[in-house]
Scaffold this active site. Structure first.
Site: not given
Length: 296
Positions: A20, A43, A213, A251
């Protein structure tokens, strides 16, 4: 000009080497974002190649990335169980803006890193579980599709990711100074009120769209703030008019208890503060279109 994120922002991506992180780093680069590094523990010293031959260095820690690049924004694509540690690392490195895309973060973790940020006093958090923030034509920190976003003089603050995208698309003819997806979890870093204050103070934002909402009282508190402090025109949409009582709708924060947190109550509070509230997202966009035409 924009709020929170500008063309001068130097962005790092925590978790850039994951699938992602890599995918959205490529999209952010394509949108013109200045990405100066990625952070993946273990890394450090590597580089990741993106399209058009861009190589982005990877650092082992946020502190190393900040020291080497002067980064002032971090976008977090770290799995939920590691998110709290990643955000605290960014706060410790004094990154001014941390955008937490990760969903499924435990509420306890969000509460702890939000409290930690408040105590440190140096870092603004957007999210978690949010699409991020975009200042079209300048920078994009997150997963908002830049291809549908035009630059303009409308400010947008939204709990919903998909409704953020829809509003950006519907009002693309006017465009946005900045659009902020704050996320819909029960505990988030940056609120409607934080964005309303920033847009009110931004000389390049003429009007504001607010998307809320059902659940909680954030929209009622925002209405009270608008009434006292916001002189620019505001239009709003509240998702969830048809939601059955007591049901979580998408949500984690969108749950109605009794008469508290209903869409009707939020609409009433907003209208009492002089905010025009649309019955649908498209109707809300039409209201803003009229506002912008009248501002001329």
């Amino acid at each position: 000009m924009a709020i929170f994120l500008t063309a001068d922002s130097k962005v790092i991506v925590q978790g850039m080497t994951g699938s992602e992180g890599q995918k959205h780093t490529q999209l952010m680069l394509a949108a013109g974002t200045t990405i100066v590094g990625g952070v993946t523990p273990g890394k450090g010293g590597q580089k990741v190649e993106f399209n058009s031959g861009v190589f982005v260095p990877v650092f082992g820690s946020v502190a190393d990335a900040v020291e080497a690049t002067g980064a002032d924004v971090s976008v977090v694509f770290v799995p939920a169980k590691f998110t709290k540690a990643a955000v605290i690392e960014a706060i410790d490195a004094k990154i001014p803006l941390v955008v937490v895309i990760t969903e499924g973060v435990a509420v306890k973790d969000s509460a702890e890193f939000w409290t930690y940020a408040r105590q440190a006093g140096t870092t603004r958090i957007i999210g978690p579980n949010c699409p991020g923030v975009i200042s079209p034509g300048a920078s994009n920190a997150g997963i908002i599709p830049a291809s549908i976003a035009g630059a303009g003089r409308i400010g947008l603050v939204s709990k919903s990711g998909t409704l953020t995208y829809q509003m950006i698309y519907e009002l693309r003819d006017f465009g946005f100074s900045t659009a902020v997806g704050i996320g819909g979890d029960p505990i988030i870093g940056t609120t409607h009120i934080d964005c309303l204050e920033a847009f009110q103070n931004d000389p390049d934002t003429d009007a504001i769209v607010m998307i809320g909402e059902i659940g909680g009282d954030a929209e009622e508190r925002a209405a009270a703030y608008i009434k006292e402090h916001v002189t620019k025109p505001v239009v709003a949409y509240v998702a969830g008019f048809t939601a059955p009582e007591g049901k979580t709708m998408g949500h984690a924060g969108a749950i109605v208890s009794g008469s508290s947190g209903t869409a009707a109550a939020k609409k009433e509070a907003l209208e009492a503060a002089g905010v025009k509230v649309g019955k649908t997202p498209s109707a809300t966009a039409d209201l803003m279109r009229e506002v912008m035409k009248n501002l001329g």
